[in-house]
Structure formats: structure tokens, C-alpha cells
Enzyme design. Structure first.
Site, short mmCIF file in Angstrom:
data_model
loop_
_atom_site.label_atom_id
_atom_site.label_comp_id
_atom_site.label_asym_id
_atom_site.label_seq_id
_atom_site.Cartn_x
_atom_site.Cartn_y
_atom_site.Cartn_z
N CYS A 85 15.06 69.96 14.22
CA CYS A 85 14.65 68.93 13.27
C CYS A 85 14.18 67.71 14.05
O CYS A 85 14.49 66.57 13.71
CB CYS A 85 15.74 68.61 12.26
SG CYS A 85 17.33 68.23 12.98
N ALA A 115 25.11 77.76 13.99
CA ALA A 115 25.09 77.92 12.53
C ALA A 115 25.63 76.74 11.72
O ALA A 115 25.28 76.59 10.55
CB ALA A 115 25.88 79.17 12.15
N GLY A 146 25.97 74.96 8.18
CA GLY A 146 25.86 76.22 7.47
C GLY A 146 24.81 76.34 6.38
O GLY A 146 24.77 77.36 5.68
C1 LIG Z 1 20.99 71.72 14.37
S1 LIG Z 1 22.66 72.09 14.34
C2 LIG Z 1 22.69 73.60 13.41
C3 LIG Z 1 22.49 73.39 11.93
C4 LIG Z 1 22.72 74.66 11.13
N1 LIG Z 1 21.88 75.75 11.57
C5 LIG Z 1 22.50 74.42 9.65
O1 LIG Z 1 21.46 74.79 9.12
O2 LIG Z 1 23.39 73.87 9.01
C6 LIG Z 1 22.96 72.66 15.96
C7 LIG Z 1 24.35 73.20 16.18
O3 LIG Z 1 24.40 73.76 17.49
C8 LIG Z 1 25.74 73.69 17.94
N2 LIG Z 1 25.73 73.94 19.39
C9 LIG Z 1 25.54 73.06 20.40
N3 LIG Z 1 25.61 73.69 21.59
C10 LIG Z 1 25.83 75.00 21.32
C11 LIG Z 1 26.02 76.16 22.12
N4 LIG Z 1 25.97 76.09 23.47
N5 LIG Z 1 26.26 77.34 21.51
C12 LIG Z 1 26.31 77.41 20.17
N6 LIG Z 1 26.17 76.36 19.35
C13 LIG Z 1 25.92 75.17 19.91
C14 LIG Z 1 26.18 72.32 17.49
O4 LIG Z 1 27.59 72.26 17.39
C15 LIG Z 1 25.47 72.18 16.14
O5 LIG Z 1 26.34 72.47 15.09
#
Ligand SMILES: C[S@@+](CC[C@H](N)C(=O)[O-])C[C@H]1O[C@@H](n2cnc3c(N)ncnc32)[C@H](O)[C@@H]1O
Length: 384
Positions: free
Chosen positions: A310, A182, A185
Site C-alpha cells: 500500500c 496475512a 486479515g
Molecule cells: C501490509 S501488512 C499485511 C496486511 C494483510 N495482508 C491484510 O490484508 O490485512 C504486512 C504484514 O507483514 C508482517 N510481516 C513483517 N515481516 C514479516 C516476515 N518476515 N514474515 C511474515 N510476515 C511479516 C507484518 O507483521 C504485517 O502484519
């Protein structure tokens, strides 16, 4: 591009030359000192030139120049602020609400808080979202968001294409929602703006990024709304979510870590194309599959999941979706159906450029006239 490929070949030849010199005559130090040091942004561009020129053919040069140019933003109006005043101010800037324009097909939005049913057709999404963008070709920028009279910020600036996965999820009033990855955010905030969440679990593995998510929620969502929507922020490994809370969510957003193509071309910091992160980069599709599988396992039979990245890479997009569906069928006997989102192309054609030939899901490609994305999203229904 040719120059880059040429330089790559020259480097390889230099190295081959080095290997033929007898060991005692090698000048390792001198070599190390003169070796060109590539920044990660350059490595990212080389990688994209090699893979995306094949994947996108004639479209690649135009996507490439757009990715290297300044991106456009959208202003997501905060419904917990004085949204009608904020919307009027954004209209004054000659920006337009692309969500309502798409829903109402140019018909005026109902005034004075009245609600009008959106035209039925194929539209299936929560219509409470308001996101303003400047018209195609208009590269104006929004002023920074301000604290409004109700004590929360008036809008959130984000890549407007990031709203499409949330719209595709199609929240219905009373839904139990999980946002598996998330932070920071933007999409969590959009999910809350729909006013449809009975409860919302927002998770991110990184505790520091989950902290940023908390800050966004505090700045945009009043405490009573957070309580009413039962917003729960956690910092767990999303890959294990299916084991922790299986079969319970109506809607799950799986917005996975990816090569963040635009970021990787512009920022050295936290760049996944750094040589030291090569292994991590190669393992991304595996991590993405594990996260999508966990998201599907956390969903009720009959519930919906949207997978998004993305990145332009089909290895991180369609292949992950298709591989995960196969995995769930073979290992869990769970059937997953991919939903058709082609109507999004027509609905949002004034705002975004879509890649016309995705096998599953939809992909917004950067375009100089509409420099949003990349954003891939695919909606699935868990059947059993
Ligand atoms: C593309 S970003 C998310 C962006 C967010 N949905 C937004 O709209 O602001 C991907 C996120 O996945 C998290 N992440 C990486 N590995 C993960 C895991 N095993 N479980 C949960 N989150 C994870 C990262 O820390 C990162 O913040």
C-alpha cells in the site's frame, strides 16, 4: 511543498552554522531544546514530497491532497452471514457492489442463488466476492458492521482497493493457498469468501498481529467453514517459507510490510518514518524482495503469486518485482513471467483511479473523487 523544502534548507544552514562555532562556545543544551521536533507524520510528508514529486510529476499535488484527506471504505459482504439481506441493506444506502458490476458489465446479477458464468473475455477471478462502495464523489460512510443472525459479522470494512490483489490472484475451486503476510486479515477473509480454498495457510511474523487475524476469522467465519477450508494460522518468518514448504501452493499472496503511505501521514503510533526506524525503512525493499522470493519458491511450477503493497514508491513496487525475478533466474534457475493486468484498469475504472504508466503491475492512486489506495499489485506465474 516549497515551504517545506525551504524549512529543510534553513535547518541544514543552521546546523552548518553550528559546526563553525568553536567547540567550547557551543551550547548543546540550548540547541537541543530549541531544535524543532518533527513528528513522524511530518517526516513522512517531507519524504513523499521529495520522492513522489519526481516519480509522479504533475500528478503528485492531486495524489498528495487525496492522501491527506479522509479515505473511502468498501464493505466486503460476509458470504457466511445472510449475504442477500446484507447486500439489500447496503443497496438501500445507495452503495453498489463494484465487483459484480465489473464482472457482469451492468447486467443484473442472477437471483435466487443461481450461478451465471461471468462474461468470458479477459476476466479471470473468483466471482464470489461482493464488495460495496459509494459512487465516485460520494463521501458517505458505512455504519459499523453488526453481528448478524447467523452468529457472524455481516460485513468487513476495508480499503476497497485491497480487494484487487485478491481478485488478481484469480482463485480456482480446490486451490491450495498461502497468504504469507496475512495480519490483520482483510485479504485472508476475502480469500476465504471466494469459497475456492481447499486449504489456506495464513501467516504473519508478528504474534500479536496473528492474534488479531485469529479474532477476525472467529468473528466472520464459522468454525465448520474454517475446518473445511483447513485454515492454518502460523507466526513464522515468511522469508524462510520456501525452505519449509517449497513448490506446493497453487496461489500465493505476498502482501508485504511497506511504508503504508496513508497511515504514515496520519498516525504517529507505529510510524515507520520515526527517526529511530530509519534503518528499518531503508531495509524495506530488501525484506520485500526476500518475502517475494520465498513466496515464489513456495509456489508450484505453473502456480501464481500476487505481490502487493500500500505504498506509491516504485522502489518498493516495480523494482522489488523486477529485482526478485532476476534473483530467482540467477540463483535458482527459476523462470517467472509477469502477467498483464491492464484489463483491471478498464474493468474497475468507475471505482478506482489507476496510474497509467507502471512498468510492471498496476497501481491504484488516491483521488479526491475515489479516495482509495494507494495499492500496488503485480501478478506473476512461476514457469519452472
Ligand atoms: C501490509 S501488512 C499485511 C496486511 C494483510 N495482508 C491484510 O490484508 O490485512 C504486512 C504484514 O507483514 C508482517 N510481516 C513483517 N515481516 C514479516 C516476515 N518476515 N514474515 C511474515 N510476515 C511479516 C507484518 O507483521 C504485517 O502484519
Amino acid at each position: 511543498m516549497a515551504a517545506l523544502v525551504g524549512r529543510g534548507v534553513r535547518d541544514m544552514l543552521k546546523r552548518a552554522d553550528f559546526m563553525t562555532v568553536p567547540r567550547r562556545q557551543r551550547h548543546k543544551k540550548k540547541w537541543a531544546a530549541t531544535e524543532p521536533k518533527f513528528p513522524a507524520t511530518r517526516l513522512a510528508l517531507q519524504n513523499f514530497d521529495m520522492t513522489y514529486s519526481v516519480q509522479f510529476g504533475d500528478l503528485w499535488p492531486s495524489i498528495r491532497v487525496s492522501l491527506l484527506s479522509e479515505q473511502k471504505y468498501g464493505a466486503l459482504v460476509n458470504n457466511f452471514a445472510a449475504w442477500d439481506r446484507v447486500s439489500a441493506e447496503l443497496e438501500q444506502l445507495s452503495a453498489r457492489d463494484f465487483v459484480n458490476e465489473a464482472i457482469f458489465h451492468g447486467e443484473p446479477e442472477p437471483k435466487n442463488g443461481q450461478t451465471a458464468a461471468p462474461p468470458p473475455a479477459s476476466w479471470a477471478c473468483s466471482p464470489n466476492l461482493r464488495c460495496f462502495t459509494f459512487a465516485r464523489g460520494d463521501v458517505s460512510r458505512f455504519p459499523p458492521a453488526r453481528l448478524g443472525s447467523l452468529g457472524v459479522m455481516d460485513y468487513y470494512l476495508m480499503d476497497a482497493a485491497s480487494l484487487l490483489p485478491v481478485l488478481a490472484l484469480g482463485l480456482q475451486p480446490g486451490d491450495t493457498v498461502l497468504d504469507l503476510c496475512a495480519a490483520p486479515g482483510g485479504k485472508t477473509l476475502a480469500l476465504l469468501q471466494t469459497g475456492c480454498c481447499r486449504n489456506l495457510a495464513a501467516n504473519d511474523l508478528s504474534t500479536s498481529r496473528a492474534g488479531r487475524l485469529q479474532k477476525v476469522l472467529h468473528s466472520y467465519v464459522p468454525q465448520d467453514v474454517r475446518d473445511r477450508n483447513r485454515v492454518r494460522v502460523t507466526s513464522w518468518d515468511g522469508r524462510k517459507w520456501g525452505e519449509l514448504e517449497g513448490d506446493i501452493y497453487d496461489r500465493v499472496l505476498v502482501d508485504v510490510p511497506c511504508t503504508t503511505d496513508r497511515h504514515s501521514l496520519h498516525e504517529e503510533e507505529n510510524n515507520i518514518f520515526k527517526r529511530s526506524r530509519k534503518k528499518e525503512r531503508q531495509m524495506l525493499p530488501m525484506l520485500q524482495m526476500q518475502l517475494l522470493a520465498a513466496g515464489l519458491l513456495a509456489t508450484k511450477p505453473g502456480g501464481h503469486v500476487v505481490y502487493s503493497t500500500c505504498s506509491l514508491s516504485h522502489l518498493q513496487n516495480e523494482y522489488v518485482v523486477q529485482g526478485t525475478i532476476e534473483l530467482l533466474a540467477n540463483q535458482y534457475d527459476i523462470k517467472v513471467h509477469v502477467e498483464d493486468l491492464t484489463h483491471f484498469r478498464k474493468l474497475f475504472m468507475d471505482t478506482f483511479s489507476f496510474f497509467p504508466s507502471c512498468q510492471v503491475g498496476e497501481l491504484v492512486i488516491p483521488n479526491l473523487m475515489a479516495n482509495f489506495g494507494p495499492m500496488y499489485f503485480c501478478k506473476m506465474c512461476r514457469m519452472t
